[in-house]
Design a protein around this motif. Structure first.
Motif, PDB file in Angstrom:
ATOM      1  N   GLU A  48       0.822  -1.214   0.000  1.00  0.00           N
ATOM      2  CA  GLU A  48       0.000   0.000   0.000  1.00  0.00           C
ATOM      3  C   GLU A  48       0.856   1.264   0.000  1.00  0.00           C
ATOM      4  O   GLU A  48       0.582   2.215  -0.738  1.00  0.00           O
ATOM      5  N   ILE A  49       1.902   1.262   0.812  1.00  0.00           N
ATOM      6  CA  ILE A  49       2.750   2.451   0.914  1.00  0.00           C
ATOM      7  C   ILE A  49       3.528   2.666  -0.378  1.00  0.00           C
ATOM      8  O   ILE A  49       3.649   3.798  -0.871  1.00  0.00           O
ATOM      9  N   VAL A  50       4.059   1.604  -0.953  1.00  0.00           N
ATOM     10  CA  VAL A  50       4.797   1.726  -2.216  1.00  0.00           C
ATOM     11  C   VAL A  50       3.894   2.288  -3.304  1.00  0.00           C
ATOM     12  O   VAL A  50       4.275   3.204  -4.049  1.00  0.00           O
ATOM     13  N   GLU A  51       2.682   1.775  -3.401  1.00  0.00           N
ATOM     14  CA  GLU A  51       1.793   2.201  -4.479  1.00  0.00           C
ATOM     15  C   GLU A  51       1.223   3.594  -4.244  1.00  0.00           C
ATOM     16  O   GLU A  51       0.722   4.228  -5.184  1.00  0.00           O
ATOM     17  N   ALA A  52       1.315   4.102  -3.005  1.00  0.00           N
ATOM     18  CA  ALA A  52       0.879   5.470  -2.726  1.00  0.00           C
ATOM     19  C   ALA A  52       1.930   6.500  -3.119  1.00  0.00           C
ATOM     20  O   ALA A  52       1.604   7.687  -3.282  1.00  0.00           O
ATOM     21  N   CYS A  53       3.167   6.082  -3.284  1.00  0.00           N
ATOM     22  CA  CYS A  53       4.271   7.020  -3.505  1.00  0.00           C
ATOM     23  C   CYS A  53       4.095   7.932  -4.716  1.00  0.00           C
ATOM     24  O   CYS A  53       4.335   9.147  -4.606  1.00  0.00           O
ATOM     25  N   PRO A  54       3.696   7.429  -5.887  1.00  0.00           N
ATOM     26  CA  PRO A  54       3.588   8.342  -7.041  1.00  0.00           C
ATOM     27  C   PRO A  54       2.634   9.502  -6.800  1.00  0.00           C
ATOM     28  O   PRO A  54       2.937  10.648  -7.157  1.00  0.00           O
ATOM     29  N   ASP A  55       1.475   9.232  -6.204  1.00  0.00           N
ATOM     30  CA  ASP A  55       0.506  10.298  -5.958  1.00  0.00           C
ATOM     31  C   ASP A  55       0.991  11.291  -4.904  1.00  0.00           C
ATOM     32  O   ASP A  55       0.513  12.429  -4.846  1.00  0.00           O
ATOM     33  N   LEU A  56       1.941  10.869  -4.083  1.00  0.00           N
ATOM     34  CA  LEU A  56       2.476  11.729  -3.029  1.00  0.00           C
ATOM     35  C   LEU A  56       3.810  12.363  -3.434  1.00  0.00           C
ATOM     36  O   LEU A  56       4.469  13.001  -2.609  1.00  0.00           O
ATOM     37  N   ASP A  57       4.201  12.174  -4.683  1.00  0.00           N
ATOM     38  CA  ASP A  57       5.437  12.749  -5.229  1.00  0.00           C
ATOM     39  C   ASP A  57       6.695  12.226  -4.536  1.00  0.00           C
ATOM     40  O   ASP A  57       7.706  12.923  -4.463  1.00  0.00           O
ATOM     41  N   VAL A  58       6.635  11.007  -4.041  1.00  0.00           N
ATOM     42  CA  VAL A  58       7.804  10.370  -3.452  1.00  0.00           C
ATOM     43  C   VAL A  58       8.441   9.474  -4.509  1.00  0.00           C
ATOM     44  O   VAL A  58       7.829   8.512  -4.973  1.00  0.00           O
ATOM     45  N   LYS A  59       9.649   9.821  -4.912  1.00  0.00           N
ATOM     46  CA  LYS A  59      10.327   9.081  -5.981  1.00  0.00           C
ATOM     47  C   LYS A  59      11.114   7.893  -5.438  1.00  0.00           C
ATOM     48  O   LYS A  59      11.225   6.849  -6.088  1.00  0.00           O
ATOM     49  N   TYR A  60      11.691   8.062  -4.246  1.00  0.00           N
ATOM     50  CA  TYR A  60      12.539   7.029  -3.652  1.00  0.00           C
ATOM     51  C   TYR A  60      11.981   6.643  -2.284  1.00  0.00           C
ATOM     52  O   TYR A  60      11.705   7.511  -1.449  1.00  0.00           O
ATOM     53  N   LEU A  61      11.841   5.347  -2.066  1.00  0.00           N
ATOM     54  CA  LEU A  61      11.383   4.818  -0.781  1.00  0.00           C
ATOM     55  C   LEU A  61      12.349   3.731  -0.346  1.00  0.00           C
ATOM     56  O   LEU A  61      12.601   2.773  -1.083  1.00  0.00           O
ATOM     57  N   THR A  62      12.899   3.893   0.848  1.00  0.00           N
ATOM     58  CA  THR A  62      13.811   2.883   1.403  1.00  0.00           C
ATOM     59  C   THR A  62      13.205   2.348   2.693  1.00  0.00           C
ATOM     60  O   THR A  62      12.835   3.127   3.578  1.00  0.00           O
ATOM     61  N   ILE A  63      13.079   1.028   2.797  1.00  0.00           N
ATOM     62  CA  ILE A  63      12.452   0.421   3.969  1.00  0.00           C
ATOM     63  C   ILE A  63      13.439  -0.523   4.666  1.00  0.00           C
ATOM     64  O   ILE A  63      14.218  -1.217   4.023  1.00  0.00           O
ATOM     65  N   PHE A  64      13.376  -0.510   5.982  1.00  0.00           N
ATOM     66  CA  PHE A  64      14.273  -1.319   6.813  1.00  0.00           C
ATOM     67  C   PHE A  64      13.566  -2.631   7.112  1.00  0.00           C
ATOM     68  O   PHE A  64      12.700  -2.711   7.976  1.00  0.00           O
ATOM     69  N   PHE A 220      -0.094   1.517   9.606  1.00  0.00           N
ATOM     70  CA  PHE A 220       0.393   2.728   8.949  1.00  0.00           C
ATOM     71  C   PHE A 220      -0.179   2.789   7.538  1.00  0.00           C
ATOM     72  O   PHE A 220       0.388   2.261   6.585  1.00  0.00           O
ATOM     73  N   SER A 221      -1.292   3.430   7.394  1.00  0.00           N
ATOM     74  CA  SER A 221      -2.011   3.474   6.124  1.00  0.00           C
ATOM     75  C   SER A 221      -1.436   4.528   5.182  1.00  0.00           C
ATOM     76  O   SER A 221      -0.639   5.385   5.583  1.00  0.00           O
ATOM     77  N   ALA A 222      -1.879   4.496   3.946  1.00  0.00           N
ATOM     78  CA  ALA A 222      -1.483   5.521   2.982  1.00  0.00           C
ATOM     79  C   ALA A 222      -1.948   6.904   3.433  1.00  0.00           C
ATOM     80  O   ALA A 222      -1.264   7.906   3.208  1.00  0.00           O
ATOM     81  N   GLU A 223      -3.107   6.957   4.089  1.00  0.00           N
ATOM     82  CA  GLU A 223      -3.614   8.229   4.601  1.00  0.00           C
ATOM     83  C   GLU A 223      -2.706   8.783   5.695  1.00  0.00           C
ATOM     84  O   GLU A 223      -2.416   9.989   5.724  1.00  0.00           O
TER      85      GLU A 223
END
Length: 244
Positions: A48-64, A220-223
């Motif tokens: 959910e978080i990965v697929e929300a990134c484009p609409d939120l203008d997040v180009k890079y996401l790094t997860i631990f 931790f939702s997309a919202e």
């Protein structure tokens, strides 16, 4: 996503967000379920978080996903996590490809089993031409371990005469890090209410903004993600300078 303030200034979304996904075990325990139940719920939240990134203008996401210290957990939990990682890659690879997500893995692969390493390599190759979102998964990763490995590689080049000692600076070391192909994170989020960085991206996060939130990772939702990013847009980043 970028928005306009009352003064007319444009709030810029962070280009690179890094997340310490904490709280899976506690989430499961509160429901009377085993810790691995929480890890499976957390893996679903990643999508959910990965697929929300484009609409939120997040180009890079790094997860631990798994730290160098997580080997200290019970054998049952570690084995379950390794099985989960393999299942996640098999299940999500085609969806990630279709969604334009490029996947990279950082960390020391030496302790991972051969089957998992092969899946990681294959997923990186499969998504290598994607550019919509750059997802980096830190697996058997620790910031100190990363800097140690980078320093060792750099020292080898100095010893072999391919790098002069006087040419070594912060930028040089950065080229030897696992994240050499990524911009530094603008924002680091940690879920679950813990207020520490746990050896995550120590070098890269020198000037990142931090947000410690109480929400457990499976909740931790997309919202909620969008709310945190909106708060980032109100911050003034000075990078050590004094702005007029």
């Amino acid at each position: 996503m970028a928005s306009e303030t009352q003064s007319g200034a444009v709030r810029k979304a962070p280009e690179h967000v890094a997340i310490i996904m904490d709280g899976n075990g506690r989430w499961a325990t509160r429901r009377g379920r085993p810790r691995l139940f929480g890890h499976h719920a957390g893996a679903r939240r990643v999508r959910e978080i990965v697929e929300a990134c484009p609409d939120l203008d997040v180009k890079y996401l790094t997860i631990f996903a798994f730290s160098t210290e997580n080997w200290k957990r019970t054998q049952a939990e570690v084995s379950g996590l390794m099985l989960l990682f393999r299942r996640y890659i098999r299940k999500e690879s085609q969806r990630l490809l279709a969604k334009g997500v490029r996947v990279r893995f950082i960390g020391d692969r030496i302790k991972l089993d051969a089957a998992l390493i092969t899946l990681m390599d294959d997923l990186e190759a499969l998504t290598a031409h994607n550019d919509k979102v750059h997802l980096t998964i830190a697996l058997n990763y620790g910031g100190r371990d990363e800097v140690t490995r980078a320093t060792r590689r750099m020292a080898t080049e100095v010893a072999e005469g391919r790098l002069l000692p006087e040419d070594v600076d912060a930028e040089t070391l950065g080229r030897f890090l696992d994240t050499c192909m990524l911009p530094d994170p603008d924002l680091v989020i940690r879920t679950s209410g813990e207020a520490r960085i746990s050896n995550f991206l120590l070098w890269q996060s020198a000037y990142a903004e931090y947000e410690f939130i109480d929400t457990l990772w499976p909740d931790f939702s997309a919202e909620r993600f969008a709310e945190v990013l909106a708060g980032y847009g109100n911050r003034e980043r000075r990078f050590g300078a004094v702005l007029a």
